[in-house]
Structure formats: structure tokens, C-alpha cells
Design an enzyme around this catalytic site. Structure first.
Site, PDB file in Angstrom:
ATOM      1  N   SER A 173     -51.709 -58.703  12.624  1.00 42.42           N
ATOM      2  CA  SER A 173     -51.085 -57.265  12.495  1.00 42.42           C
ATOM      3  C   SER A 173     -50.902 -56.590  13.871  1.00 42.42           C
ATOM      4  O   SER A 173     -51.307 -57.001  14.772  1.00 42.42           O
ATOM      5  CB  SER A 173     -52.208 -56.492  11.695  1.00 42.42           C
ATOM      6  OG  SER A 173     -51.793 -55.055  11.752  1.00 42.42           O
ATOM      7  N   TYR A 231     -60.515 -53.558  11.097  1.00 44.42           N
ATOM      8  CA  TYR A 231     -59.457 -54.293  10.668  1.00 44.42           C
ATOM      9  C   TYR A 231     -58.498 -54.818  11.992  1.00 44.42           C
ATOM     10  O   TYR A 231     -58.345 -56.081  11.882  1.00 44.42           O
ATOM     11  CB  TYR A 231     -58.557 -53.498   9.911  1.00 44.42           C
ATOM     12  CG  TYR A 231     -57.088 -53.989   9.570  1.00 44.42           C
ATOM     13  CD1 TYR A 231     -57.132 -55.078   8.664  1.00 44.42           C
ATOM     14  CD2 TYR A 231     -55.829 -53.512  10.056  1.00 44.42           C
ATOM     15  CE1 TYR A 231     -56.056 -55.755   8.296  1.00 44.42           C
ATOM     16  CE2 TYR A 231     -54.747 -54.255   9.596  1.00 44.42           C
ATOM     17  CZ  TYR A 231     -54.829 -55.402   8.630  1.00 44.42           C
ATOM     18  OH  TYR A 231     -53.776 -55.986   8.387  1.00 44.42           O
ATOM     19  N   LYS A 242     -58.142 -58.793  12.681  1.00 43.59           N
ATOM     20  CA  LYS A 242     -56.961 -59.658  12.897  1.00 43.59           C
ATOM     21  C   LYS A 242     -56.676 -60.474  14.243  1.00 43.59           C
ATOM     22  O   LYS A 242     -56.356 -61.480  14.628  1.00 43.59           O
ATOM     23  CB  LYS A 242     -55.787 -58.779  12.687  1.00 43.59           C
ATOM     24  CG  LYS A 242     -55.493 -58.361  11.260  1.00 43.59           C
ATOM     25  CD  LYS A 242     -55.291 -59.454  10.306  1.00 43.59           C
ATOM     26  CE  LYS A 242     -54.704 -59.288   8.917  1.00 43.59           C
ATOM     27  NZ  LYS A 242     -54.722 -60.250   8.115  1.00 43.59           N
TER      28      LYS A 242
HETATM   29  N1  LIG Z   1     -48.276 -54.390   4.727  1.00 44.30           N
HETATM   30  C1  LIG Z   1     -48.545 -54.187   5.842  1.00 44.30           C
HETATM   31  O1  LIG Z   1     -47.930 -53.281   6.344  1.00 44.30           O
HETATM   32  C2  LIG Z   1     -49.062 -55.245   6.762  1.00 44.30           C
HETATM   33  C3  LIG Z   1     -48.931 -55.080   8.048  1.00 44.30           C
HETATM   34  C4  LIG Z   1     -49.576 -55.955   9.015  1.00 44.30           C
HETATM   35  C5  LIG Z   1     -50.254 -57.052   8.359  1.00 44.30           C
HETATM   36  N2  LIG Z   1     -50.336 -57.339   7.191  1.00 44.30           N
HETATM   37  C6  LIG Z   1     -51.021 -58.408   6.483  1.00 44.30           C
HETATM   38  O2  LIG Z   1     -50.235 -59.050   5.851  1.00 44.30           O
HETATM   39  C7  LIG Z   1     -51.085 -59.870   4.752  1.00 44.30           C
HETATM   40  C8  LIG Z   1     -50.367 -59.759   3.361  1.00 44.30           C
HETATM   41  O3  LIG Z   1     -50.698 -58.305   2.931  1.00 44.30           O
HETATM   42  P1  LIG Z   1     -49.715 -57.534   1.923  1.00 44.30           P
HETATM   43  O4  LIG Z   1     -49.133 -56.548   2.858  1.00 44.30           O
HETATM   44  O5  LIG Z   1     -48.520 -58.335   1.446  1.00 44.30           O
HETATM   45  O6  LIG Z   1     -50.646 -56.890   1.291  1.00 44.30           O
HETATM   46  P2  LIG Z   1     -51.198 -57.138  -0.211  1.00 44.30           P
HETATM   47  O7  LIG Z   1     -49.888 -57.097  -1.086  1.00 44.30           O
HETATM   48  O8  LIG Z   1     -52.521 -56.500  -0.541  1.00 44.30           O
HETATM   49  O9  LIG Z   1     -51.639 -58.806  -0.335  1.00 44.30           O
HETATM   50  C9  LIG Z   1     -52.825 -59.349   0.132  1.00 44.30           C
HETATM   51  C10 LIG Z   1     -53.213 -60.574  -0.712  1.00 44.30           C
HETATM   52  O10 LIG Z   1     -54.335 -61.043  -0.384  1.00 44.30           O
HETATM   53  C11 LIG Z   1     -55.190 -61.559  -1.561  1.00 44.30           C
HETATM   54  N3  LIG Z   1     -56.422 -61.736  -1.255  1.00 44.30           N
HETATM   55  C12 LIG Z   1     -57.111 -60.488  -0.819  1.00 44.30           C
HETATM   56  N4  LIG Z   1     -58.483 -61.015  -0.774  1.00 44.30           N
HETATM   57  C13 LIG Z   1     -58.568 -62.401  -1.177  1.00 44.30           C
HETATM   58  C14 LIG Z   1     -59.522 -63.100  -1.129  1.00 44.30           C
HETATM   59  N5  LIG Z   1     -60.644 -62.899  -0.995  1.00 44.30           N
HETATM   60  N6  LIG Z   1     -59.128 -64.542  -1.603  1.00 44.30           N
HETATM   61  C15 LIG Z   1     -57.902 -65.032  -2.017  1.00 44.30           C
HETATM   62  N7  LIG Z   1     -56.924 -64.121  -1.890  1.00 44.30           N
HETATM   63  C16 LIG Z   1     -57.197 -62.738  -1.451  1.00 44.30           C
HETATM   64  C17 LIG Z   1     -54.582 -60.496  -2.718  1.00 44.30           C
HETATM   65  O11 LIG Z   1     -54.554 -61.157  -3.748  1.00 44.30           O
HETATM   66  P3  LIG Z   1     -55.988 -60.791  -4.637  1.00 44.30           P
HETATM   67  O12 LIG Z   1     -56.207 -59.419  -4.614  1.00 44.30           O
HETATM   68  O13 LIG Z   1     -55.410 -61.404  -6.219  1.00 44.30           O
HETATM   69  O14 LIG Z   1     -57.026 -61.840  -4.431  1.00 44.30           O
HETATM   70  C18 LIG Z   1     -53.114 -60.283  -2.195  1.00 44.30           C
HETATM   71  O15 LIG Z   1     -52.248 -61.090  -2.806  1.00 44.30           O
HETATM   72  C19 LIG Z   1     -52.444 -59.622   5.066  1.00 44.30           C
HETATM   73  O16 LIG Z   1     -53.075 -60.374   5.748  1.00 44.30           O
HETATM   74  C20 LIG Z   1     -52.253 -58.347   5.871  1.00 44.30           C
HETATM   75  O17 LIG Z   1     -53.464 -57.982   6.777  1.00 44.30           O
HETATM   76  C21 LIG Z   1     -49.931 -56.334   6.277  1.00 44.30           C
END
Ligand SMILES: NC(=O)c1ccc[n+]([C@@H]2O[C@H](COP(=O)([O-])OP(=O)(O)OC[C@H]3O[C@@H](n4cnc5c(N)ncnc54)[C@H](OP(=O)(O)O)[C@@H]3O)[C@@H](O)[C@H]2O)c1
Length: 259
Positions: free
Chosen positions: A151, A163, A167
Site C-alpha cells: 500500500s 497498517y 504492509k
Molecule cells: N482499496 C484501497 O484503497 C487499497 C489501497 C492500498 C492497498 N490495498 C490493499 O489491497 C488489498 C485488497 O483490498 P481491497 O481494497 O480489495 O479491499 P477488500 O474489498 O476489503 O478486500 C480484502 C479481501 O481480503 C479478504 N480477507 C480478509 N481477511 C482475510 C483472511 N484472514 N483470510 C482470507 N481472506 C481474507 C476479504 O474477504 P473475507 O472478508 O471474506 O475474508 C476480502 O475479499 C488489501 O491487501 C489492501 O490492504 C487497498
């Protein structure tokens, strides 16, 4: 058989877009997350685009035993893994209210809350990636690909440290993996997104003012999308990126530098 591509957190947001991108190549896509219903919805959406069948595995990747079950189910169905995208993660301070600890000293309550979010974010962002990768390492093919999701917070913080720090911990892990696996043709890279819209990451906490502030921080006049990340991960996993390894690829429209 096409490449076997495993995407953790593939039921929503960025992971779902990554899974859909690889499915367009007729890859054998496997999506992993805790909620079976979210995985089933994502798989149905991908399959509806005529992109083949998607294997869904409901598992909590903070649990070593469940990570091994994920490996066993994949090996039983496909016999190998070509690409691992360790995308599952999030910021626990955005997802859950801190526990109200039953202690009589406010300073202790505060430290217990600090401990809770640091431990929670390391489990959610470090352990989900490390346990998945370590469970699959022995079945990863030569010339395989590993991509970890970091991130922009790893570079500029996330408000309370935990957080972004969790990362950032993935970066040296990727370097060490790259060094260990490189002679097999395996590459290991990290993608570090800025703000990405339309995921479950922020829940319902985004205001129009906050979003506009994010947009203005970048140079491209827009915020990021899951497709931006999916295309970057897909490129890193391509044969043409075989000499790109141990890199952190920032995808944030220039927002890490500001303007
Ligand atoms: N959105 C942003 O702006 C942003 C920016 C920088 C980085 N990121 C990173 O991108 C990645 C994807 O995030 P996203 O933005 O797409 O958010 P998201 O929609 O909340 O996706 C996170 C996914 O991780 C799964 N997950 C969480 N805990 C888990 C566990 N213990 N075991 C297995 N699966 C698990 C969740 O599914 P379940 O709840 O069903 O387990 C969910 O599908 C993350 O690593 C996040 O930190 C996001």
C-alpha cells in the site's frame, strides 16, 4: 491446462478484479477468502463473462492449518500452482471498533487497544500473505510468479502506524523470497496501490470531500481503480516480466509524491 492462478481476497475489490483479469486468459483461477458467499458471488460474476470455471476455497489465511488445507484442495484439483497473488488484507482499524477492555486504568486500556490493532494488522496483512506463500511454495512451478499487495501507506503512514507498518513488512519478505526462488525462474514482486475505489476496504467511511482530496493528491486527475491494479499484477505475472523481480511497483497516479 492453463496457468493455475491463486488470488487471496479474490471475492471482493482488487482481488476480484485480479481474478477476473487472469480468467480472461483461460487460466485456472482459485479465489480464497473467509466468506463463502462473497467468493461464490465473485466466481459467478467471472464465469458469467464466459471465462471458465473458478475454484473457490473458504479459508482464514491467518490460520496455518487452513492455509495448508487451501494447498491440499488446489493440489487435488489442479496438481500445481503457477501464480500466487497474496492480496487479502485490510486495515483492522477501519473494519472493527476497538475492544472495550475491562480494566480500571485508562492508560492500560489505551495500550491494550494499541496492541490490538498492531497485532490485528500484522495478522491480516503479513500472516495472510506469508502463510499462503509458504504453504504453496513447494507446489509452485518453475518460472512461477508471486505478487504481494502492499500500500501507499507503507511509504507515508496510515494514521496510527500499524497498517502501513504491516504492509512495509512485506517488502523485505519479497526481497528474500526473490533471492531464494530466483534461480528457478520464479519472480517475486510487490504492488503498492494508492487509494482504490469500489472495494470493501473503507466500508462506508468515505466522504465526497475525502475522495476529492485523494484525487487531487495524484497527477492523473482521477483516483485508482481495481482494474489499474489487476493490469499491473497481470503484467508482473507475464512471461515478458521474467527479469522484473524484487521490485515494489507503486500504482497511485503519483500520489505518493504529492503535488
Ligand atoms: N482499496 C484501497 O484503497 C487499497 C489501497 C492500498 C492497498 N490495498 C490493499 O489491497 C488489498 C485488497 O483490498 P481491497 O481494497 O480489495 O479491499 P477488500 O474489498 O476489503 O478486500 C480484502 C479481501 O481480503 C479478504 N480477507 C480478509 N481477511 C482475510 C483472511 N484472514 N483470510 C482470507 N481472506 C481474507 C476479504 O474477504 P473475507 O472478508 O471474506 O475474508 C476480502 O475479499 C488489501 O491487501 C489492501 O490492504 C487497498
Amino acid at each position: 491446462m492453463g496457468r493455475v492462478v491463486v488470488v487471496s481476497g479474490g471475492g471482493t475489490g482488487i482481488g476480484q478484479a485480479v481474478a477476473a483479469r487472469f480468467a480472461r486468459d483461460a487460466a485456472e483461477v482459485v479465489i480464497v477468502g473467509r466468506r463463502a458467499d462473497a467468493l461464490a458471488r465473485a466466481a459467478a460474476g467471472i464465469e458469467a463473462q464466459g471465462a471458465g470455471s473458478v475454484l473457490t476455497i473458504a479459508a482464514d489465511l491467518t490460520d496455518a492449518d487452513q492455509a495448508l488445507r487451501v494447498r491440499d484442495e488446489i493440489v487435488e484439483r489442479h496438481g500445481k500452482v503457477d501464480v500466487v497473488v497474496a492480496n487479502a488484507g485490510g486495515n483492522v482499524t477501519r473494519k472493527q471498533a476497538p475492544t472495550d477492555f475491562d480494566v480500571d486504568r485508562p492508560e492500560l486500556d489505551r495500550l491494550l487497544k494499541v496492541r490490538e490493532h498492531w497485532q490485528g494488522n500484522f495478522e491480516l496483512n503479513v500472516l495472510t500473505a506469508v502463510l499462503l506463500v509458504e504453504a504453496l511454495a513447494d507446489v509452485l512451478t518453475d518460472n512461477g510468479r508471486i505478487v504481494l499487495l502492499s500500500s501507499i501507506a507503507a511509504y507515508r503512514g496510515s494514521g496510527n502506524g500499524s497498517y502501513g507498518a504491516s504492509k512495509a513488512a512485506l517488502h523485505p519478505y519479497a526481497f528474500d523470497l526473490s533471492s531464494a526462488l530466483g534461480e528457478r525462474g520464479v519472480t517475486v514482486n510487490v504492488v503498492a496501490p494508492g487509494y482504490i475505489e469500489e472495494t470493501e476496504f473503507f466500508g462506508d467511511t468515505i466522504t465526497e470531500e475525502w475522495r476529492e482530496n485523494q484525487r487531487k493528491q495524484g497527477h492523473t486527475g482521477r483516483v485508482g481503480t481495481s482494474t489499474d491494479i489487476a493490469e499491473t499484477v497481470h503484467w508482473l505475472a507475464s512471461p515478458g516480466a521474467g527479469h522484473v523481480t524484487a521490485q515494489i511497483v507503486q500504482v497511485n497516479g503519483g500520489a505518493a509524491l504529492g503535488r
